[in-house]
Design a protein around this motif. Structure first.
Motif, PDB file in Angstrom:
ATOM      1  N   UNK B 152       0.794  -1.143  -0.031  1.00  0.00           N
ATOM      2  CA  UNK B 152       0.122  -0.002   0.026  1.00  0.00           C
ATOM      3  C   UNK B 152       0.777   1.273  -0.020  1.00  0.00           C
ATOM      4  N   UNK B 153       1.962   1.221   0.801  1.00  0.00           N
ATOM      5  CA  UNK B 153       2.675   2.493   1.070  1.00  0.00           C
ATOM      6  C   UNK B 153       3.516   2.644  -0.449  1.00  0.00           C
ATOM      7  N   UNK B 154       3.882   1.808  -1.031  1.00  0.00           N
ATOM      8  CA  UNK B 154       4.680   1.650  -2.251  1.00  0.00           C
ATOM      9  C   UNK B 154       3.903   2.414  -3.321  1.00  0.00           C
ATOM     10  N   UNK B 155       2.556   1.990  -3.285  1.00  0.00           N
ATOM     11  CA  UNK B 155       1.697   2.651  -4.242  1.00  0.00           C
ATOM     12  C   UNK B 155       1.224   3.674  -4.118  1.00  0.00           C
ATOM     13  N   UNK B 156       1.033   3.937  -2.668  1.00  0.00           N
ATOM     14  CA  UNK B 156       0.230   5.264  -2.433  1.00  0.00           C
ATOM     15  C   UNK B 156       1.255   6.410  -2.067  1.00  0.00           C
ATOM     16  N   UNK B 157       2.490   6.139  -1.415  1.00  0.00           N
ATOM     17  CA  UNK B 157       3.226   7.291  -1.238  1.00  0.00           C
ATOM     18  C   UNK B 157       3.783   7.934  -2.328  1.00  0.00           C
ATOM     19  N   UNK B 158       3.476   8.999  -2.515  1.00  0.00           N
ATOM     20  CA  UNK B 158       4.039   9.911  -3.710  1.00  0.00           C
ATOM     21  C   UNK B 158       5.027  10.517  -3.313  1.00  0.00           C
TER      22      UNK B 158
END
Lengths: 717, 187
Positions: B152-158
């Motif tokens: 999740x962090x990988x995908x959402x952390x901009x």
């Protein structure tokens, strides 16, 4: 700001109620202070405006409260949503929305067309047998139910008072109803698109949606547990899929896939064509039998029921054949499967309606029957009634019997799920028929209204007793948008074309209906305009008619203007998409710059402290340079036990990894890391700052390279 | 309008109407729901602004909230003292944000606060792990939970700081149009 904007701004503020109230009171005090300090002249004006605005606001609040009290079934919807979630709820909300169309049509038609007809009614000589409820013929033929019964005279109740022209009333009532429906549908569609439409190009990955996935509507304990179990299953599946790479199909396998898809499409389109020809020949046969008129009255009436029964059976069974087809086709994404299912079903249903309309408008209208409009109205009535009965039967067999089978006999089938797509498409089909039928049978929406009421309760009971909450993800908002779009096109636009052809091209019957004797139905309007030319006060109406409605140039210019505006908006959207992408890249770059600079500063701080180097930790730290980790010893253990995740950024950030050796080579003494305080100034940072800038430049280049890699991935996926 | 209610002064009712998305009738209906939780604690006359606070246990016993896995966080976020004990103001505020009429940004702000278990204005990995455990009722193994959170962090952390800020969260919401209809409690 106007009062309304002010209130909206206060409502939208993410602050506690106390703070909002204080802000509101302060603003109000400011306003009253300002208004007091104005001179009396301006004060009067603003006071007037303020009063008008206040009374308007009160009126709007009252109206919205009225609408809310009229909203049917709020409690029932809450119970359904609580037990089954938003997806199943969307079906019932859709049903309620369609019901409002029918209620509105009924009110409008009844008040403006039917009530005047009662005043000028003829007598009904036919007898009533029970079969009429099913066939719509017989006794009902001479009632207000059908077009044929309506008079073409101008009705006057009292001598020398204003007369009521039935012809104009008929056309204008139905015309204005369709115009209002059109605007209402376009508005709903636009609102739905704006809120729910997601640009498919920005779709990338499911994991990020984890935080948006919980349905707060669900309030039933069992349903909550089921949803939690489903979620954990989905997550486990997604994780196991993620571990195996994307299917890199060989060319041969891809060709086989495409061939299967093509074969399935040809088969489904072929089935649709077969159904349509069936319906066509059956209906022609029907007409021939009706014209000949042999056989007893009962036989004739029973024969008329064959067509609706066949149509409903086809509508019920062919989707099952389609779903069997889908078991053979293997779709890569379940989303595509749903869209393909819906497309095939829509093509089937709209083709059947299309063939029927062709039959009605081209064959029945020119036939030598006495009153073809009433015939068409009766056909539609029968179709609607039989479809309703089949809907009840389908609910009974599809859900009740299936549950019995699933729980008692074949235990591994389980309890059925509520098939949302099939039910919604059924609603759209029936609503299309009703809309077509409004012209030929003005009270048909009333009958449809009653049927919708019954269907709501039947479906609700069946749902509660027989179904389980859905297991797969159903994107309720996108599906609702799609269904509203389908309701508009092809359903409503098709209806508009049918009604347009009827009004402009066909000859009304000689002996019945409000337009008897005219060469086309629109002649009534032309005649009225001719009458109006004699009255100088209504010259503007005549002008509008001749120059705007009848002239081709006006519509041509309007079309060109609309196309130009659409093109401009499209270009603006494209420009904004590019802008969004650039800003997205910029955010990523900024983040990476920040990361590198922070690491650099930390490294400089620790290097001047001469702490013993934990070489192992520093090696691991360098390989995961793109991830910030909280300080502590947990990290090392986590690194050791999480090889999978480590590999992933390594693959993704190949360029970063290759770039880090020179980075670590510069600072060999860099050890673990402290929860660095980047604001602490250190004398050795001065020479380091310029190097940090160089690093930032390198970081930007690497980020650009990474964006290219990501683009490639996006194109591939 | 013919309102004969004696619970609120007209100014109070106007203020509530301006600060929430509810109409007068709904505000009164919500007041009665609030009162039904503890009739002996809540007076029928609010015109002198009594300081009444219902404990968290009563709020979480409401049928709309009692089975929601996030009920404690919801109550904590909307309550004044941060413990879940709610005044009438907090109660109205909560259901106003969770109603149909609230705009997406407001809902996103509060959803972010709900999932931010340690109240540090960032959803870090531990917050996500707690969320996933609540979503799946602790059915996943700790490794799976950790893997999911990292994904999740990988995908959402901009901005790549390893945790989700409000902007990251809002960006994610844009890609999930269902959010408006799922972050909604009917009352």
């Amino acid at each position: 700001m106007t009062t309304r904007e002010r209130i909206k701004a206060i409502q939208k503020m993410p602050k506690t109620m106390k703070e909002k109230r204080e802000i509101r009171n302060k603003v109000l005090m400011e306003k009253t202070r300002k208004s007091v300090s104005y001179s009396t002249e301006i004060h009067c004006c603003t006071q007037c405006m303020y009063k008008i605005a206040l009374s308007y606001r009160r009126f709007r609040n009252g109206l919205s409260e009225l609408f809310q009290s009229l909203q049917l079934w709020q409690k029932t919807l809450k119970i359904i949503g609580g037990k089954f979630g938003t997806s199943v709820l969307s079906y019932f909300v859709f049903l309620t929305w369609l019901l409002t169309f029918n209620i509105f049509s009924f009110l409008v038609n009844f008040s403006f067309i039917t009530i005047p007809q009662f005043i000028a009614a003829g007598s009904n000589n036919l007898s009533f047998t029970g079969l009429e409820l099913l066939t719509g013929a017989g006794y009902f033929q001479q009632t207000v139910l059908y077009y044929g019964f309506y008079t073409n005279s101008t009705i006057t109740k009292i001598e020398n008072s204003t007369s009521y022209d039935m012809q104009l009333a008929y056309i204008f009532t139905i015309g204005i109803y369709f115009v209002i429906c059109f605007f209402s549908l376009v508005y709903s569609m636009a609102k739905s698109f704006r809120n729910n439409f997601v640009n498919p190009h920005t779709y990338s990955g499911n994991a990020g949606k984890l935080l948006c996935i919980w349905d707060f509507n669900i309030t039933n304990e069992k349903a909550v547990r089921l949803k939690q179990k489903n979620l954990s299953t989905q997550i486990k599946e997604a994780l196991s899929e993620g571990k195996s790479e994307d299917l890199n199909l060989s060319l041969k396998q891809r060709m086989v896939h495409i061939a299967i898809h093509l074969a399935a499409w040809i088969f489904s389109l072929g089935t649709t064509a077969v159904c349509c020809t069936c319906v066509y020949y059956l209906s022609i046969n029907n007409l021939k039998l009706f014209m000949k008129g042999d056989g007893t009255e009962l036989e004739n009436q029973a024969a008329t029921l064959v067509l609706p029964i066949v149509v409903s059976l086809l509508n019920l069974l062919t989707p099952f054949i389609f779903s069997l087809l889908e078991l053979l086709e293997k779709f890569q994404y379940p989303r595509n499967q749903i869209y393909v299912t819906i497309t095939r079903n829509v093509i089937l249903k709209m083709s059947i309606i299309g063939i029927l309309c062709y039959y009605w408008l081209n064959i029945v209208a020119i036939s030598a029957t006495e009153c073809w409009e009433t015939l068409v109205g009766q056909d539609i009535y029968r179709l609607v009634v039989v479809d309703f009965l089949f809907c009840l039967l389908g609910s009974f067999f599809g859900e009740f019997v299936r549950r019995i089978i699933g729980t008692k006999c074949l235990k591994n089938l389980g309890v059925p799920e509520f098939d949302i797509a099939r039910n919604v498409l059924g609603l759209i089909y029936v609503q299309t028929l009703t809309w077509i039928g409004i012209f030929f049978s003005p009270l048909l929406p009333a009958i449809q209204m009653i049927f919708f009421f019954i269907i709501f309760y039947v479906k609700k009971v069946s749902l509660m007793m027989n179904c389980q909450p859905p297991r797969k993800v159903w994107r309720a908002s996108q599906m609702t948008t799609l269904f509203i779009f389908l309701l508009f096109f092809p359903s409503f636009t098709g209806v508009l074309s049918v009604v347009a052809i009827t009004i402009w091209r066909l000859n009304p019957s000689e002996k019945c209906g409000p337009f008897r004797g005219l060469s086309s139905i629109f002649d009534a309007v032309s005649r009225w305009i001719d009458v109006l030319t004699n009255y100088p006060r209504s010259a503007w109406v005549v002008w509008i008619y001749h120059n705007l409605i009848e002239s081709v140039h006006f519509f041509f210019i309007l079309t060109v203007i609309i196309i130009i505006i659409t093109y401009l908006y499209w270009q603006i959207i494209e420009g904004r998409k590019i802008m969004v992408r650039l800003l997205h890249e910029q955010i990523i770059n900024e983040g990476k710059d920040k990361m590198f600079l922070l690491e650099k500063l930390r490294a400089l701080q620790t290097s001047t402290r001469d702490t013993p180097a934990r070489k192992g930790a520093s090696q691991q730290f360098s390989t995961t340079s793109s991830l910030y980790q909280p300080p502590g010893q947990l990290d090392q253990q986590r690194h050791l036990s999480m090889p999978n995740y480590l590999e992933r950024p390594l693959e993704k950030n190949k360029s970063t990894f290759s770039a880090t050796p020179p980075y670590t080579a510069d600072f060999p003494e860099r050890s673990g890391f402290l929860p660095g305080d980047p604001q602490r100034q250190h004398p050795s940072t001065k020479p380091g700052v310029s190097e940090a800038l160089a690093l930032a430049m390198r970081a930007r280049q690497q980020a650009e390279r990474e964006m290219e890699d990501e683009d490639e991935e996006d194109f591939r996926s | 309008m013919g309102n004969k209610q004696t619970i609120f002064t007209p100014e109070q009712l106007d203020a509530y109407q301006d600060c929430t998305f509810f109409t007068r009738k709904e505000i009164l209906r919500l007041f009665y729901r609030y009162r039904d939780l503890a009739p002996q604690l809540v007076p029928l006359d609010y015109s002198d602004k009594p300081d009444v606070m219902l404990p968290y246990e009563l709020i979480s016993s409401m049928p709309e909230l009692k089975d929601n896995p996030f009920r404690q966080r919801i109550a904590e976020v909307f309550s004044e003292d941060g413990e879940g004990n709610m005044t009438l103001d907090d109660f109205l505020d909560m259901f106003s944000v969770l109603s149909e009429m609230a705009p997406r940004d407001l809902k996103a702000y509060y959803a972010f606060k709900i999932y931010d278990f340690n109240n540090d204005d960032y959803i870090c990995k531990s917050d996500l792990e707690k969320t996933v455990n609540k979503l799946t009722r602790h059915e996943l193994t700790p490794e799976e939970v950790s893997l999911v959170c990292e994904k999740v962090i990988e995908e959402a952390d901009l901005d790549n700081d390893g945790k989700l800020s409000l902007e990251d969260f809002q960006h994610m919401i844009v890609r999930a149009p269902d959010f408006l209809s799922t972050f909604h409690i009917r009352i």
